[in-house]
Write an enzyme that holds these catalytic residues in place. Structure first.
Site, PDB file in Angstrom:
ATOM      1  N   SER A   1       7.581  13.574  16.210  1.00 15.53           N
ATOM      2  CA  SER A   1       8.269  13.949  17.364  1.00 15.53           C
ATOM      3  C   SER A   1       8.568  15.166  17.627  1.00 15.53           C
ATOM      4  O   SER A   1       8.874  16.151  16.589  1.00 15.53           O
ATOM      5  CB  SER A   1       9.739  13.188  17.489  1.00 15.53           C
ATOM      6  OG  SER A   1       9.380  11.708  17.375  1.00 15.53           O
TER       7      SER A   1
ATOM      8  N   GLU B   1      -0.677  -1.890   8.046  1.00 15.46           N
ATOM      9  CA  GLU B   1       0.602  -2.547   8.168  1.00 15.46           C
ATOM     10  C   GLU B   1       0.624  -3.900   8.552  1.00 15.46           C
ATOM     11  O   GLU B   1       1.006  -5.096   7.878  1.00 15.46           O
ATOM     12  CB  GLU B   1       1.761  -1.946   8.762  1.00 15.46           C
ATOM     13  CG  GLU B   1       1.921  -0.553   7.980  1.00 15.46           C
ATOM     14  CD  GLU B   1       3.227   0.005   8.659  1.00 15.46           C
ATOM     15  OE1 GLU B   1       3.952  -0.713   9.536  1.00 15.46           O
ATOM     16  OE2 GLU B   1       3.996   0.958   8.075  1.00 15.46           O
TER      17      GLU B   1
END
Lengths: 322, 401
Positions: free
Chosen positions: B131, B246
């Site tokens: 970010s 994942e």
């Protein structure tokens, strides 16, 4: 802990029922025909729906509540009368209550049975009892009762609602928690089918209805709520599947899981149905689209087997191992 | 796939349980302070213990030093970990669940050989670097520059919301390495050594008083080209590939922990009397709200397990896998909001109870749940557009001719 998915045979059963219902019990039937679902149970007997969980020597398919919830999800998707739960469970009650002749006529669809729960005034509330006979469920007790009924005007005009003074004539009565909790997950499964129908109807409309130069589904106020409906549908089905497997395997937390499934599915279905009316705007308020029907039926199913307002407080009383 | 008998896992479960009983630290993780040192040392120590007993990288392939446990064993591990009160360490999960798997998927042999053992042993703590001030939920708006000069990348710009950057050793840094490129193109995924000259870290105090996040500034920081993971300019794909690894299983731990939190809240309501002298749970309105949360937590658990079952079966997580993160975050907030309410005036006090089990601090911390890793609003957009097929927000209807 359980970790399972429907297997190929179960999926085939579910798909077969779905295909049959799409062709023979489309939702449109509820607008145009005077023939009620309960008068067509023989068709569902032929399909194996009634008698699904009876042993083969009792004329059934020898399956379990796990297959029953797969079938009930499809029945709910096309808004088959909730009385089907009574029809599916009644032969078990008759057999265990020693009424073998009655059991045979119930299994064949010859005797039709309504579904009843207690009303707050002490009378039973009966859904779709065509022959004055109904399966009454309270707590873990199930009984087959015959008795006088007074017709009521139901918000859902596609089902017959009646009041019946209790006790009536009890033909058979048993205390059978596993059957009672099966009724809860079957109703929850019907709500799941309905939730998926609502999800698809709302999303279809949001994709195609154009206002302000774009499909309304482009607006986040609409798409976020469509997402919540889809999420609720998936959560409820996962919970129903888990509860049905817990019941089938005799897990210690089966009763909790069944009650949680039933309450969640009712709560989510009503929320979703409300939104579906809203997303359809003015037309959603009319009887010319089915959004209103989906809401009314969700209310009927939510009221089955125990006051939904009181269920959550009961859920805290269970001892759970986590 | 049929039912998997629980008994098949019993031995594994009892082994995990007894190990955790003797090894879970008695003291919870220290607060994340401005320098983060005490917290970092705790993380290192705990990961070292896991590693030395063979519990590091439970879902990593064994070729890379992991345990390569099946989905069922992973679930058992997460269940037992939550039951034993194992520490919830975001500062470890960046390396364990993200950086490591990314290197396994896209790293060079040299990168793997150097970093993977250090991650597993807890020697290296990692932070994220995605970010930016102008690229939060809209991650493709990344502007932080990486100019290729010879065999180095010269980095200028800044990152924000980098968790635990104040004490991390390495960073997963996503840079715009092709000047003038737009959106998802021209990005690169680079290993950044946090001790390099040219990096300034500014810890940010969160609303719960901890320093969870930092702003990181880069002033002519030089990173060798050999630190690029995957190909130069292929950073977006490298970032996304890890998600497939994942398969939503990293949520199992958080989900089980939330279920335990609901049970702890129930215990609190049983053991605490209201102003009428009766246990809080005797109040039907409170019992109703607790019951609703218990039902929803159960629904979330069912959805999580359904999703895992699906990923075991056909390797493609179903839609419900996408919903789990969203529902988990919102339910967590509801749970702590109710807990805060039930505390009445005591909810105004910050006691010495550690952060991990302090309901007031967890209430404040829970606001991060629907923001970090993508806001709930963005998650809803993604679900609506990818799963329900709803039009993008800028879709324009075709006008009739």
């Amino acid at each position: 802990m359980m970790l399972s998915l429907p297997d190929d045979e179960q999926m085939a059963l579910s798909q077969g029922v779905a295909d049959f219902l799409a062709g023979n019990f489309p939702v449109e039937r509820l607008r145009s025909t005077d023939t009620r679902d309960v008068e067509r149970w023989d068709e569902l007997v032929g399909l194996g729906v009634i008698g699904l969980s009876l042993d083969e020597d009792q004329g059934g398919l020898g399956l379990s509540v796990v297959e029953e919830v797969l079938v009930c999800r499809e029945l709910g998707r096309t808004l088959v009368s909730p009385a089907i739960i009574g029809a599916m469970l009644a032969p078990h009650v008759a057999i265990r209550g020693g009424q073998d002749v009655l059991a045979v006529s119930l299994r064949s669809g010859e005797r039709r049975v309504g579904l009843a729960v207690g009303g707050s005034d002490g009378d039973a509330r009966v859904v779709d009892a065509a022959d004055g006979l109904f399966l009454f469920l309270t707590g873990s007790e199930l009984s087959l009762v015959e008795g006088a009924q007074t017709s009521l005007r139901c918000i859902d005009e596609t089902v017959c609602l009646a009041a019946a003074p209790l006790p009536g004539t009890v033909l058979a009565g048993i205390d059978a928690p596993e059957l009672a909790w099966a009724a809860h997950v079957m109703a929850a499964a019907m709500l799941c089918g309905q939730l998926e129908a609502i999800r698809d109807m709302a999303a279809d409309y949001a994709r195609t209805r154009v206002q302000f130069g774009r499909p309304i589904g482009a607006f986040q106020a609409i798409k976020h709520r469509c997402t919540d409906v889809a999420m609720g549908a998936d959560m409820c089905w996962a919970q129903v599947w888990n509860a049905a497997n817990a019941l089938h395997s005799g897990a210690a937390d089966a009763e909790f899981q069944a009650h949680a499934a039933k309450w969640l599915a009712g709560d989510e279905a009503i929320k979703a149905a409300r939104f579906n009316i809203q997303v359809h705007g003015g037309m959603g308020f009319t009887q010319e689209v089915d959004a209103q029907l989906l809401l009314k039926r969700a209310h009927v199913l939510h009221q089955l087997f125990g006051n939904p307002r009181l269920v959550p407080a009961r859920l805290v009383e269970f001892e759970l191992e986590t | 796939m049929g039912l998997v008998p629980a008994s098949a896992l019993d031995d594994f479960r009892s082994g995990v349980r007894s190990w955790l009983q003797t090894h879970v630290p008695a003291e919870p993780a220290p607060s994340i302070t401005r320098d983060g040192i005490a917290h970092r040392d705790f993380l290192r120590g705990w990961q070292r213990k896991l590693h030395d007993s063979g519990w590091a990288g439970i879902n990593w392939p064994s070729a890379f030093g992991g345990r390569d446990l099946g989905a069922m064993e992973q679930i058992v591990w997460f269940e037992e970990y939550a039951r034993a009160g194992g520490p919830d360490c975001f500062g470890l999960s960046v390396a364990q669940s993200h950086a490591g798997p990314t290197l396994i998927q896209a790293g060079t042999p040299e990168q793997r050989a150097f970093h993977l053992p250090r991650i597993l042993s807890g020697e290296a703590i990692w932070c994220q670097g995605f970010s930016e001030p102008g690229a939060g939920s809209d991650l493709a708006g990344i502007r932080c520059r990486g100019d290729v000069e010879g065999d180095e990348i010269v980095v200028n710009g800044s990152k924000i919301w980098t968790s635990f950057a104040q004490a991390a050793d390495y960073q997963e840094l996503v840079l715009r390495t092709e000047p003038g490129s737009q959106r998802h193109k021209g990005l690169s995924w680079v290993i950044c050594d946090m001790q390099s000259p040219g990096i300034t870290v500014r810890p940010i105090k969160s609303m719960d008083g901890e320093y969870h996040n930092c702003e990181v500034f880069y002033d002519n920081l030089r990173i060798p080209l050999s630190n690029v993971v995957g190909k130069l300019g292929d950073g977006w794909r490298v970032s996304m590939a890890t998600l497939a690894f994942e398969r939503g299983r990293s949520f199992i731990g958080s989900q089980v922990r939330l279920l335990r939190t609901v049970e702890r809240l129930l215990d609190f309501a049983r053991d605490t009397n209201g102003s009428d002298g009766e246990p809080l749970i005797a109040d039907p309105s409170i019992a109703t709200r607790l019951g609703e949360l218990r039902a929803r937590a159960s629904g979330l658990k069912s959805m999580t397990y359904f999703s895992v079952a699906r990923s075991m079966n056909d390797e493609v997580p179903g839609a419900e896998g996408t919903y789990v993160a969203l529902m988990l975050a919102e339910l967590k907030q509801q749970v702590y909001r109710l807990w805060m309410e039930l505390l009445d005036m005591r909810g105004l006090e910050v006691t010495d109870v550690p952060h991990a089990t302090n309901p007031v601090l967890q209430y404040l911390f829970s606001f991060a749940a629907t923001i970090g890793g993508g806001t709930s609003e963005v998650r809803r957009n993604i679900i609506a557009e990818r799963i329900l097929g709803l039009p993008r927000h800028d879709a324009v209807a075709e006008l009739p001719a």
